[in-house]
Design an enzyme around this catalytic site. Structure first.
Site, PDB file in Angstrom:
ATOM      1  N   CYS A 280       0.821  -1.226   0.000  1.00 25.65           N
ATOM      2  CA  CYS A 280       0.000   0.000   0.000  1.00 25.65           C
ATOM      3  C   CYS A 280       0.852   1.273   0.000  1.00 25.65           C
ATOM      4  O   CYS A 280       0.650   2.177  -0.819  1.00 25.65           O
ATOM      5  CB  CYS A 280      -0.995  -0.016   1.156  1.00 25.65           C
ATOM      6  SG  CYS A 280      -0.275   0.103   2.809  1.00 25.65           S
ATOM      7  N   HIS A 328      -2.709   1.427   6.796  1.00 22.60           N
ATOM      8  CA  HIS A 328      -3.064   1.291   5.379  1.00 22.60           C
ATOM      9  C   HIS A 328      -3.218   2.681   4.769  1.00 22.60           C
ATOM     10  O   HIS A 328      -3.664   3.625   5.440  1.00 22.60           O
ATOM     11  CB  HIS A 328      -4.366   0.507   5.212  1.00 22.60           C
ATOM     12  CG  HIS A 328      -4.632   0.118   3.792  1.00 22.60           C
ATOM     13  ND1 HIS A 328      -3.941  -0.885   3.148  1.00 22.60           N
ATOM     14  CD2 HIS A 328      -5.510   0.611   2.868  1.00 22.60           C
ATOM     15  CE1 HIS A 328      -4.385  -1.004   1.904  1.00 22.60           C
ATOM     16  NE2 HIS A 328      -5.327  -0.110   1.707  1.00 22.60           N
ATOM     17  N   HIS A 340      -5.702   1.853  -4.390  1.00 22.87           N
ATOM     18  CA  HIS A 340      -4.833   1.318  -3.338  1.00 22.87           C
ATOM     19  C   HIS A 340      -4.440  -0.119  -3.662  1.00 22.87           C
ATOM     20  O   HIS A 340      -5.017  -0.764  -4.534  1.00 22.87           O
ATOM     21  CB  HIS A 340      -5.532   1.392  -1.970  1.00 22.87           C
ATOM     22  CG  HIS A 340      -6.651   0.409  -1.781  1.00 22.87           C
ATOM     23  ND1 HIS A 340      -6.922  -0.211  -0.577  1.00 22.87           N
ATOM     24  CD2 HIS A 340      -7.583  -0.090  -2.651  1.00 22.87           C
ATOM     25  CE1 HIS A 340      -7.962  -1.014  -0.705  1.00 22.87           C
ATOM     26  NE2 HIS A 340      -8.383  -0.960  -1.942  1.00 22.87           N
TER      27      HIS A 340
END
Length: 365
Positions: A280, A328, A340
């Site tokens: 990520c 994240h 993402h």
């Protein structure tokens, strides 16, 4: 006589146990009864029921999340390990340069000492007394004085260089110890990641094919759709990129968003920063690198890489963060959507930002 033989073969009469002997016998009898009961299965504790598919899915989700947390820690440790490696290499180069200068000074000093030995230096008063040309002698004496000053200066410089080399080596030793610690930390996080991912795979293997398919559909929905959607987004990358670039607040944000669109469909690989796979924070770092901006490596450092903005102020190119531990990150593209890298097995994709616990957003400076 016959009566005697008959009595000799008669079995002795059994006497009942009393006192401690009786208690011991009773204990043994009870233990035997308990063993027999256990052997027949009567009264055995019931086996623990197997976890339901929902419980397995919940545990797999936790393992994936924990693996992502460990991945960001790994990324941070890797960054520190790279810095420590560079520091050790720099100090090694500095020590080598200082050693070269020291050897040059020692060679010069040795040459001067050899020359003085060969000339058999006399006492200056004797040389003056024996000289037929006092002016020439005085000129040579001045040269000798200058040579002496130079020799003294060389000795002082050598002492300084030796002290400097010792300091550099001490710093190199400390940095080498720090590097070993960073590498141990790196290995610890790597082990945590691989262990959690292996545990997740084992749990998924306990599900039936239909249950695994249901899990994947639910996970895809939670992270913005499945491979089919990623393929559709990739097919229309040109048009969606143009729209996002126009909506971006500036050209740099537009380039970052365009890069992220181009990464759609590429696999998630922990620790990866592209060009063929990403995690990520690796994706957001690479996207902004394409726009000429250097971001730090981890989610918990990227959140401080610009100006914080509220959810209502989001604009394309902003970094959006999730979970309380800032584990994240995605790249906002407008319309409540982000691009993402979700998790292992889920490629880079477009997803709504409201399907994970929102933790904050940053506008890259």
């Amino acid at each position: 006589m016959a009566a005697h033989r008959k009595s000799a073969h008669r079995k002795p009469k059994q006497r009942p146990f009393t006192g401690p002997a009786a208690r011991t016998a009773a204990t043994l009898a009870l233990a035997g009864a308990a063993t027999a009961t256990s052997a027949t299965g009567a009264g055995a504790a019931p086996a623990e029921p197997a976890p339901t598919a929902a419980q397995v899915r919940a545990k797999v989700d936790r393992l994936y999340h924990d693996a992502e947390v460990a991945t960001e820690k790994y990324n941070g440790a890797k960054e520190k390990e790279a810095a420590a490696t560079k520091a050790v290499d720099t100090l090694a180069d500095e020590a080598a340069r200082r050693t070269d200068r020291l050897n040059t000074a020692r060679h010069t000093l040795g040459s001067m000492a050899t020359a003085q030995y060969r000339t058999g230096a006399l006492d200056p008063a004797v040389q003056l007394a024996l000289s037929s040309d006092p002016d020439t002698y005085l000129e040579r004496a001045a040269q000798l004085d200058r040579a002496g000053d130079r020799q003294t200066s060389l000795l002082t410089g050598i002492r300084r260089q030796l002290s400097g080399i010792a300091r550099v080596k001490a710093r190199a030793d400390r940095e080498t110890e720090a590097l070993a610690a960073r590498r141990a930390e790196l290995q610890e996080h790597r082990t945590a990641i691989t262990t959690k991912l292996a545990d997740a795979r084992k749990l998924l293997a306990t599900l039936t094919a239909d249950e695994r398919a249901a899990y994947e559909r639910a996970a895809d929905a939670a992270h913005g759709g499945g491979p089919a959607q990623a393929d559709r987004s990739a097919t229309h990358t040109g048009r969606s990129t143009a729209r996002a670039s126009v909506a971006a607040p500036d050209s740099r944000a537009g380039r970052a968003v365009a890069f992220a669109h181009g990464a759609i469909g590429k696999p998630y690989v922990w620790g990866a920063t592209g060009p063929n796979a990403f995690d990520c924070s690796g994706l957001t770092q690479a996207a902004w690198q394409a726009a000429g901006v250097s971001l730090p490596r981890t989610t918990y450092t990227q959140i401080n890489a610009g100006q914080r903005v509220s959810r209502s102020e989001l604009a394309p190119g902003d970094l959006v963060f999730f979970y309380s531990g800032i584990s994240h990150v995605g790249l906002y593209i407008g319309g409540g959507q982000m691009i993402h890298a979700p998790r292992p097995g889920a490629p880079v994709r477009i997803a709504p930002i409201d399907q994970m616990p929102f933790a904050g957003a940053t506008r890259v400076a």
